[in-house]
Write a protein that holds these residues in place. Sequence first.
Motif, PDB file in Angstrom:
ATOM      1  N   PRO A  55       0.819  -1.252  -0.061  1.00 54.82           N
ATOM      2  CA  PRO A  55      -0.062   0.158   0.035  1.00 54.82           C
ATOM      3  C   PRO A  55       0.799   1.323  -0.064  1.00 54.82           C
ATOM      4  O   PRO A  55       0.200   2.330  -0.498  1.00 54.82           O
ATOM      5  CB  PRO A  55      -0.869  -0.218   1.220  1.00 54.82           C
ATOM      6  CG  PRO A  55      -0.603  -1.523   1.542  1.00 54.82           C
ATOM      7  CD  PRO A  55       0.417  -2.225   1.089  1.00 54.82           C
ATOM      8  N   GLN A  95      -6.212   1.873   1.055  1.00 59.76           N
ATOM      9  CA  GLN A  95      -5.072   1.281   1.597  1.00 59.76           C
ATOM     10  C   GLN A  95      -5.618   0.292   2.757  1.00 59.76           C
ATOM     11  O   GLN A  95      -5.241  -0.700   2.968  1.00 59.76           O
ATOM     12  CB  GLN A  95      -4.055   1.995   2.309  1.00 59.76           C
ATOM     13  CG  GLN A  95      -3.416   2.800   1.107  1.00 59.76           C
ATOM     14  CD  GLN A  95      -2.439   3.999   1.872  1.00 59.76           C
ATOM     15  OE1 GLN A  95      -2.737   4.565   2.897  1.00 59.76           O
ATOM     16  NE2 GLN A  95      -0.983   4.094   1.207  1.00 59.76           N
ATOM     17  N   LEU A 151      -4.244  -0.141  -5.790  1.00 65.28           N
ATOM     18  CA  LEU A 151      -4.707  -0.954  -4.462  1.00 65.28           C
ATOM     19  C   LEU A 151      -6.252  -1.650  -4.797  1.00 65.28           C
ATOM     20  O   LEU A 151      -6.354  -2.802  -4.334  1.00 65.28           O
ATOM     21  CB  LEU A 151      -4.451   0.131  -3.381  1.00 65.28           C
ATOM     22  CG  LEU A 151      -3.128   0.229  -2.934  1.00 65.28           C
ATOM     23  CD1 LEU A 151      -3.342   1.083  -1.602  1.00 65.28           C
ATOM     24  CD2 LEU A 151      -2.538  -1.251  -2.423  1.00 65.28           C
ATOM     25  N   LEU A 161      -3.932   6.357   7.014  1.00 62.67           N
ATOM     26  CA  LEU A 161      -4.035   5.327   5.610  1.00 62.67           C
ATOM     27  C   LEU A 161      -5.233   5.890   5.094  1.00 62.67           C
ATOM     28  O   LEU A 161      -6.313   6.364   5.605  1.00 62.67           O
ATOM     29  CB  LEU A 161      -4.351   3.861   6.247  1.00 62.67           C
ATOM     30  CG  LEU A 161      -3.078   3.112   6.705  1.00 62.67           C
ATOM     31  CD1 LEU A 161      -3.368   1.875   7.296  1.00 62.67           C
ATOM     32  CD2 LEU A 161      -1.981   3.187   5.708  1.00 62.67           C
ATOM     33  N   ASP A 180      -3.436   4.477  -5.229  1.00 64.44           N
ATOM     34  CA  ASP A 180      -4.705   4.041  -4.728  1.00 64.44           C
ATOM     35  C   ASP A 180      -5.653   2.784  -5.829  1.00 64.44           C
ATOM     36  O   ASP A 180      -6.210   2.299  -5.602  1.00 64.44           O
ATOM     37  CB  ASP A 180      -5.863   5.119  -4.373  1.00 64.44           C
ATOM     38  CG  ASP A 180      -5.459   5.388  -2.751  1.00 64.44           C
ATOM     39  OD1 ASP A 180      -4.527   4.765  -2.347  1.00 64.44           O
ATOM     40  OD2 ASP A 180      -5.998   6.246  -2.099  1.00 64.44           O
TER      41      ASP A 180
END
Length: 393
Positions: free
Chosen positions: A63, A213, A71, A209, A68
């Motif tokens: 992460p 994440q 992710l 975070l 993002d």
Amino acid sequence: MTTAVHRPAKPGARLGRDGRRARTRLRRRPELYTSYAADMALLNTPGKRLGVGGILLLGVVMPFMVTDDILVILASACALSIGAIGLNLVTGYAGQVSLGHAFFAGLGAYTAAVLSGDPAHRTLGYGVSDMVFWLPAAGIVAGLAGLLVAPIAARLRGLYLAIVTLGLVFLGEHVFREATRITGGVGVGRPGPTPQLFGFNFRTSSEFLTGAQQTYLILLALLAILALLGRNIARGDVGRAFAAVRDRDIAAEIIGVNLMRTKLRAFTISSFYAGVAGALIYTVTPFVEPSSFNLLLSVLFVAMILIGGVATISGSIMGAFFIAILPRFTQELPRVVPFISAQPTGGGILTASQVESILYGLLIIAFLVFEPRGLFGLWLRARNYWKGWPFSY
């Protein structure tokens, strides 16, 4: 002048030195097992322990290394991996061909969505947003459905079994399309389950975070737990019964394996995994649409285990990540290949979605012809080569 007297070593000292030498020799030969328990251990070599530790460490730090949007893809891959493990348990380990995985994933997704849904919303919801409740419930409902189907499927094999499980997908499509109070209807859908644990919502960014994440990390933890559970099932008594039924069911029954009970277990466990996967997929993509649980999703799950490796937990994860990342790769092709269009009306010979479908088919054919053990087989080839290098034997 004194004379040195030679004193013989005590027997215990000699045994201690010999024992240390023996342990040293065994450390230099990690695949020389001295007991059945050592041979069947989960991580039975230093290389496996180091490799699994390195992969988990990489997964935890991922992460902080990617954006993002990447992710989100990796979180979806974790959820798909859980479903692929379930299909591999029933198809790869137990030899029961199933094309109905999308149906059980849909049951899990809608069970979770109904339990965690807002009671004031136009679709049915009970407001139980904690994952401790709706995630096991999603797996249990799908598992019970698998248990109901299993007695019928257990009497069939091969193509007949595939057709019966394929019928579940079309049955599920009809039910999901018509049950608008639960599903929201085709083209409308409903919100997915809320990834909340003890009051903490993983979609909401915290001080340290982002939401992506946090969602990725919780799905990675769930994948590790369910992969460990699946590996223990595969290497235990249940897994050996699965393999016996897969290899020769008549011989398995002669040696005392209960065929009906074994097939019931295989379908129930596989359906449980599918239900959990269906619920988790729509925590990443927070919107459930009835047409998502179609034949294509079942084919994608089959592609995951064929490309990753049949009858391997590691192969299931490899194949799921490969299939999840492939669309991102095809989306980048229009930038470098002029005859591929990103849009259906872009004027190219092929669109990115068409290239993606073509690649699915070509990869399945290529792996079945050239490497039936999939990506896991390629890893075994590479590992065995370097273990024997520079010798060819």
